[in-house]
Scaffold this active site. Sequence first.
Site, short mmCIF file in Angstrom:
data_model
loop_
_atom_site.label_atom_id
_atom_site.label_comp_id
_atom_site.label_asym_id
_atom_site.label_seq_id
_atom_site.Cartn_x
_atom_site.Cartn_y
_atom_site.Cartn_z
CG HIS A 21 25.46 26.16 -0.97
ND1 HIS A 21 25.99 26.31 0.79
CD2 HIS A 21 26.59 26.17 -0.63
CE1 HIS A 21 27.56 26.55 1.28
NE2 HIS A 21 27.84 26.67 -0.44
CG ASN A 54 31.01 30.91 -2.10
OD1 ASN A 54 31.34 30.58 -2.74
ND2 ASN A 54 30.40 30.76 -0.93
CB CYS A 80 30.13 24.01 1.00
SG CYS A 80 30.85 24.55 -0.32
CD GLU A 99 22.93 25.83 2.46
OE1 GLU A 99 23.46 27.20 1.73
OE2 GLU A 99 22.85 25.14 2.35
#
Length: 375
Positions: A344, A300, A258, A346
Amino acid sequence: MKYQSRKKALILLSDGTIFYGKSVGDKEGTAFGEVCFNTGMTGYQEIFTDPSYFGQLMVTTNAHIGNYGTNKDEVESDSVKISGLICRNFSYEYSRPIADSSLEDFLNDNNLFAISDVDTRALVNYIRDNGAMNAVISSRVDDIDGLKEELSKVPSMEGLELSSKVSTKQPYFYGDENATHKIAALDIGIKKNILRNLAKRGAYIKVFPYNTPFEQLADWNPDAYFISNGPGDPEPLTDAIATAKEIIKTNKPLFGICLGHQVIALANGVSTYKMHNGHRGINHPILNLLTGKGEITSQNHGFAINKKETETHPDLEITHVHLNDDTVAGIRMKNKDVFSVQYHPEASPGPHDADYLFDDFFSLIEKTSKQTVEV
């Protein structure tokens, strides 16, 4: 229904548009930030505690928020990071057996002002058409002029450095000190589940503050480096960019997620830009150009890297693209063990399609370690 006579509240956008709702609970309050929306059906607690959302007013597109309560283990940092919450229906009661608190209590414990009964569909449509912008949520419905004056002083997210607000102040360790590999992680807004994913694959991690010089990371003699997610505009992160440049020179593996992805791009001379309304949700489609496979991902971010500059860069290769708008979602360096993604892997809760990226990182670490031993 709890709180029969809740206070009126509003959302005032920087362009003067107003949406109305009611305060959650019987609280009065005012909160400022950049208004954005997340399309995830679950995971509100993880969203609210994600450091990448620091400084933002979160609109949840799912119609019901709070119905499964909260759990102390389902956080991505030590506190709520969003500036405020905007939702349609707020559930004061919850029914999940493993929950240990209501969302209302969780928000109160973190002093977060929230409003509900908002026409979130209309609000999200407006943001989609007009772009993310600063806004204020408030119970001061009779003080529009005062709110406008205060809102005009809130800085734009573009050009705003926020990693210093969420990064650790002192280095710390995570994982088993007897683990096979050592990873130095630069914390520009790191999520706990990233650390969990690194540790469970056999890493002992030392997490460093956002502005740590490369020399301090290198003194620990790590096997690899990691640059985390985080909030704000990547371009003001001059210290992190300088550190990334030095890491790249070491020929040791480097992985970025990110904001870390954007920092690695900037370290290679590729510029970034603020998106119209960003990508936020757990349902974003990605195409892996190396395998030809599609992935459903959690995202995000409100900034992205310049695609044309990446395509023409002699040392970079685009590895992933976002299928909704063709933005760059992943890159790797052609002659270095350096790669990064704009989403992401994770994600928890969320899709697990991108778990392999952590495995790829550890494969690079194993390869580099073997080469070092052979030499």
